[in-house]
Design an enzyme around this catalytic site. Structure first.
Site, PDB file in Angstrom:
ATOM      1  N   ARG A 166      21.703  12.175   2.158  1.00 35.59           N
ATOM      2  CA  ARG A 166      21.022  11.092   1.450  1.00 35.59           C
ATOM      3  C   ARG A 166      21.250  11.145  -0.059  1.00 35.59           C
ATOM      4  O   ARG A 166      21.249  10.108  -0.724  1.00 35.59           O
ATOM      5  CB  ARG A 166      19.523  11.131   1.756  1.00 35.59           C
ATOM      6  CG  ARG A 166      19.192  10.756   3.195  1.00 35.59           C
ATOM      7  CD  ARG A 166      17.705  10.566   3.380  1.00 35.59           C
ATOM      8  NE  ARG A 166      17.357  10.227   4.750  1.00 35.59           N
ATOM      9  CZ  ARG A 166      16.137   9.922   5.161  1.00 35.59           C
ATOM     10  NH1 ARG A 166      15.123   9.896   4.291  1.00 35.59           N
ATOM     11  NH2 ARG A 166      15.891   9.635   6.417  1.00 35.59           N
ATOM     12  N   ASP A 187       3.343   2.090  -1.391  1.00 37.47           N
ATOM     13  CA  ASP A 187       4.337   3.040  -0.891  1.00 37.47           C
ATOM     14  C   ASP A 187       4.867   3.822  -2.089  1.00 37.47           C
ATOM     15  O   ASP A 187       4.794   3.343  -3.234  1.00 37.47           O
ATOM     16  CB  ASP A 187       5.480   2.316  -0.183  1.00 37.47           C
ATOM     17  CG  ASP A 187       6.231   3.224   0.788  1.00 37.47           C
ATOM     18  OD1 ASP A 187       5.923   3.198   1.990  1.00 37.47           O
ATOM     19  OD2 ASP A 187       7.112   3.981   0.331  1.00 37.47           O
TER      20      ASP A 187
END
Length: 281
Positions: A43, A151
């Site tokens: 990632r 979030d």
């Protein structure tokens, strides 16, 4: 001439993983055992290429540097966040909302229903909540409501704000619901759909970290959805987060968890009403 890096050639050592993993877990609560090393490496490789950085050691120095740490930490959290979600995921929660909570609220309360979707990802959950409330209103009269979606990932929050999805992402919804709450794209965008403004206007999105010492969001709330978020945290962190969420939940308010999550053994002010559905006491 600037050297072009091949991100796949950049490897994450155990020591650098432990350093970054410890920071990630302390910052956002996500458990980072050694088994996640490959995931983190893959990632972050794209991010290293964007920065033209040739090693994870150099990247770690950037993350921990005073002058650029805040900006890069946000980017780092975008990379490690897991954002699996869907419209009306765990439908039993929305059925309970329409059949039990909303009828009681509309009979006994003239106030605005305040809902917090904590860990809202790309927006499917808060939009599902809004649609469920609106479907209830169609048959039961006026009910004012507001939804907060939060979030830790700024990237995924932008997707939530954009409110644009593919046809396949709403394939589980009925034709009537699609017609009432979504707009279909045209031309090059014919495979995309957008949530109608009337629903979008009911939801405020903002970045928020559940690991913050104190929660600054404007409460108290009647409902808090924190589903499939706590599973990434250690047990002690889970309990601490739930206690802080409960401080923002009205007595008699409802708390929703994911079906793989539980409060069993925790000292939290919640009473179970149905599987993974709790009332604040």
């Amino acid at each position: 001439m600037q050297k072009i890096l091949n991100p796949l050639s950049i490897r994450l050592s155990d020591s650098e993983f432990q350093k970054l993993g410890h920071f990630i877990q302390s910052y956002n609560g996500i458990k980072m055992p050694l088994s996640k090393k490959t995931m983190l490496e893959v990632r972050l490789q794209k991010r290293l290429r964007e920065l033209n950085i040739s090693s994870f050691h150099e990247y770690s120095k950037l993350v921990f540097s005073a002058e650029s740490s805040r900006t890069e930490v946000i980017k780092l959290m975008d990379c490690v966040s897991t954002n699996k979600t869907s419209f009306f995921r765990e439908i039993i929660h929305f059925n309970y909302l329409q059949q039990h909570i909303l009828p009681d609220f509309i009979r006994s309360n003239n106030n605005t229903l305040k809902v917090w979707s904590a860990g809202c990802s790309s927006g499917e959950e808060p939009y599902s909540i809004a649609i469920a409330i609106n479907e209830f209103i169609r048959n039961n009269g006026i009910l004012n409501y507001q939804i907060l979606g939060t979030d830790i990932s700024t990237k995924i929050l932008q997707e939530a704000k954009d409110a644009v999805y593919t046809e396949s992402e709403i394939s589980n919804l009925s034709f009537e619901v699609k017609k009432r709450y979504f707009l279909k794209g045209k031309g090059d965008y014919q495979d995309l759909i957008m949530v109608k403004p009337a629903i979008c206007n009911k939801i405020l999105f903002q970045r928020f970290n559940l690991m913050d010492r104190e929660y600054s969001v404007q409460g108290p709330f009647d409902l808090i959805f924190c589903r499939n978020v706590l599973i990434y945290f250690d047990r002690d962190v889970q309990e601490n987060v739930i206690k802080k969420l409960c401080q923002k939940l009205k007595v008699g308010g409802y708390f929703f968890m994911g079906h793989s999550e539980t409060i069993m053994g925790m000292k939290v002010p919640l009473k179970q009403m149905s599987p993974t559905i709790y009332k604040r006491i």
